[in-house]
Motif scaffolding. Structure first.
Motif, PDB file in Angstrom:
ATOM      1  N   SER A   1       1.040  -1.207  -0.441  1.00 40.18           N
ATOM      2  CA  SER A   1       0.178  -0.192   0.049  1.00 40.18           C
ATOM      3  C   SER A   1       0.448   1.521  -0.262  1.00 40.18           C
ATOM      4  O   SER A   1       2.351   1.324   0.290  1.00 40.18           O
ATOM      5  CB  SER A   1      -0.587   0.062   1.222  1.00 40.18           C
ATOM      6  OG  SER A   1       0.244   0.162   2.558  1.00 40.18           O
ATOM      7  N   LEU A   2       0.356   2.501  -1.062  1.00 40.73           N
ATOM      8  CA  LEU A   2       1.386   3.165  -0.559  1.00 40.73           C
ATOM      9  C   LEU A   2      -0.034   4.644  -0.361  1.00 40.73           C
ATOM     10  O   LEU A   2      -1.147   4.919  -1.371  1.00 40.73           O
ATOM     11  CB  LEU A   2       1.670   3.865  -2.197  1.00 40.73           C
ATOM     12  CG  LEU A   2       2.073   4.991  -2.763  1.00 40.73           C
ATOM     13  CD1 LEU A   2       3.650   5.512  -1.429  1.00 40.73           C
ATOM     14  CD2 LEU A   2       3.100   5.257  -4.064  1.00 40.73           C
ATOM     15  N   LEU A   3       0.240   5.794   0.382  1.00 41.85           N
ATOM     16  CA  LEU A   3      -0.466   6.592   1.124  1.00 41.85           C
ATOM     17  C   LEU A   3       0.327   8.025   0.652  1.00 41.85           C
ATOM     18  O   LEU A   3       1.265   8.114   0.735  1.00 41.85           O
ATOM     19  CB  LEU A   3      -1.037   6.298   2.361  1.00 41.85           C
ATOM     20  CG  LEU A   3      -2.007   8.140   2.881  1.00 41.85           C
ATOM     21  CD1 LEU A   3      -2.999   8.132   2.163  1.00 41.85           C
ATOM     22  CD2 LEU A   3      -1.930   7.637   4.475  1.00 41.85           C
TER      23      LEU A   3
ATOM     24  N   ARG B   1      -0.244  12.339   1.009  1.00 41.36           N
ATOM     25  CA  ARG B   1      -1.064  13.232   1.138  1.00 41.36           C
ATOM     26  C   ARG B   1      -0.716  14.538   0.752  1.00 41.36           C
ATOM     27  O   ARG B   1       1.214  14.905   0.302  1.00 41.36           O
ATOM     28  CB  ARG B   1      -0.852  13.311   2.977  1.00 41.36           C
ATOM     29  CG  ARG B   1      -1.688  12.486   3.332  1.00 41.36           C
ATOM     30  CD  ARG B   1      -1.136  12.248   4.751  1.00 41.36           C
ATOM     31  NE  ARG B   1      -1.454  11.249   5.753  1.00 41.36           N
ATOM     32  CZ  ARG B   1      -1.317  11.002   6.963  1.00 41.36           C
ATOM     33  NH1 ARG B   1      -0.437  11.275   7.273  1.00 41.36           N
ATOM     34  NH2 ARG B   1      -2.165   9.907   7.407  1.00 41.36           N
TER      35      ARG B   1
ATOM     36  N   GLU C   1      -6.116  13.094   0.136  1.00 40.82           N
ATOM     37  CA  GLU C   1      -5.293  11.452   0.375  1.00 40.82           C
ATOM     38  C   GLU C   1      -5.419  10.607  -1.315  1.00 40.82           C
ATOM     39  O   GLU C   1      -6.421  10.418  -2.140  1.00 40.82           O
ATOM     40  CB  GLU C   1      -5.746  10.871   1.625  1.00 40.82           C
ATOM     41  CG  GLU C   1      -4.866  11.910   2.587  1.00 40.82           C
ATOM     42  CD  GLU C   1      -5.339  10.558   4.052  1.00 40.82           C
ATOM     43  OE1 GLU C   1      -5.739   9.384   3.339  1.00 40.82           O
ATOM     44  OE2 GLU C   1      -4.821  10.815   5.108  1.00 40.82           O
TER      45      GLU C   1
ATOM     46  N   ARG D   1      -4.657   6.803  -1.525  1.00 38.42           N
ATOM     47  CA  ARG D   1      -4.460   5.354  -1.242  1.00 38.42           C
ATOM     48  C   ARG D   1      -4.513   4.171  -3.024  1.00 38.42           C
ATOM     49  O   ARG D   1      -5.481   4.682  -2.928  1.00 38.42           O
ATOM     50  CB  ARG D   1      -5.628   4.890  -0.486  1.00 38.42           C
ATOM     51  CG  ARG D   1      -5.518   5.753   0.691  1.00 38.42           C
ATOM     52  CD  ARG D   1      -6.366   5.310   1.876  1.00 38.42           C
ATOM     53  NE  ARG D   1      -6.862   6.423   2.989  1.00 38.42           N
ATOM     54  CZ  ARG D   1      -6.269   6.082   4.293  1.00 38.42           C
ATOM     55  NH1 ARG D   1      -5.921   5.069   4.129  1.00 38.42           N
ATOM     56  NH2 ARG D   1      -6.258   6.543   5.365  1.00 38.42           N
ATOM     57  N   LEU D   2      -3.066   3.867  -3.054  1.00 32.97           N
ATOM     58  CA  LEU D   2      -3.066   3.104  -3.999  1.00 32.97           C
ATOM     59  C   LEU D   2      -2.368   1.752  -3.324  1.00 32.97           C
ATOM     60  O   LEU D   2      -1.394   1.371  -2.191  1.00 32.97           O
ATOM     61  CB  LEU D   2      -2.034   3.284  -4.760  1.00 32.97           C
ATOM     62  CG  LEU D   2      -1.571   4.237  -5.503  1.00 32.97           C
ATOM     63  CD1 LEU D   2      -0.881   5.336  -6.056  1.00 32.97           C
ATOM     64  CD2 LEU D   2      -3.441   4.840  -6.461  1.00 32.97           C
ATOM     65  N   MET D   3      -2.371   1.010  -3.922  1.00 32.13           N
ATOM     66  CA  MET D   3      -2.847  -0.738  -3.876  1.00 32.13           C
ATOM     67  C   MET D   3      -1.829  -1.317  -4.721  1.00 32.13           C
ATOM     68  O   MET D   3      -2.717  -1.711  -6.031  1.00 32.13           O
ATOM     69  CB  MET D   3      -3.396  -1.739  -2.970  1.00 32.13           C
ATOM     70  CG  MET D   3      -3.144  -2.477  -2.409  1.00 32.13           C
ATOM     71  SD  MET D   3      -5.025  -3.847  -1.421  1.00 32.13           S
ATOM     72  CE  MET D   3      -4.258  -2.255  -0.048  1.00 32.13           C
TER      73      MET D   3
END
Length: 45
Positions: free
Chosen positions: A13-15, A17, A22, A24-26
């Motif tokens: 996962s990658l957050l 900001r 925000e 959010r990627l996975m």
């Protein structure tokens, strides 16, 4: 090494900001096995 708390082991996962909010990627990790040739005769019951 086993996944630690908060990790699922097959995905990353990658957050991100920013001032816009925000994001959010996975990304999932997959592997493919060796291809198997199938003939029409094998598909017939």
């Amino acid at each position: 090494m086993p996944p630690s708390a908060g990790q699922c082991g097959f995905a990353v996962s990658l957050l991100l900001r920013s001032s816009y909010g925000e994001l959010r990627l996975m990304a999932t990790v997959t592997t493919f096995a060796t291809a198997i040739d199938v003939t029409p005769a094998e598909l017939k019951p």
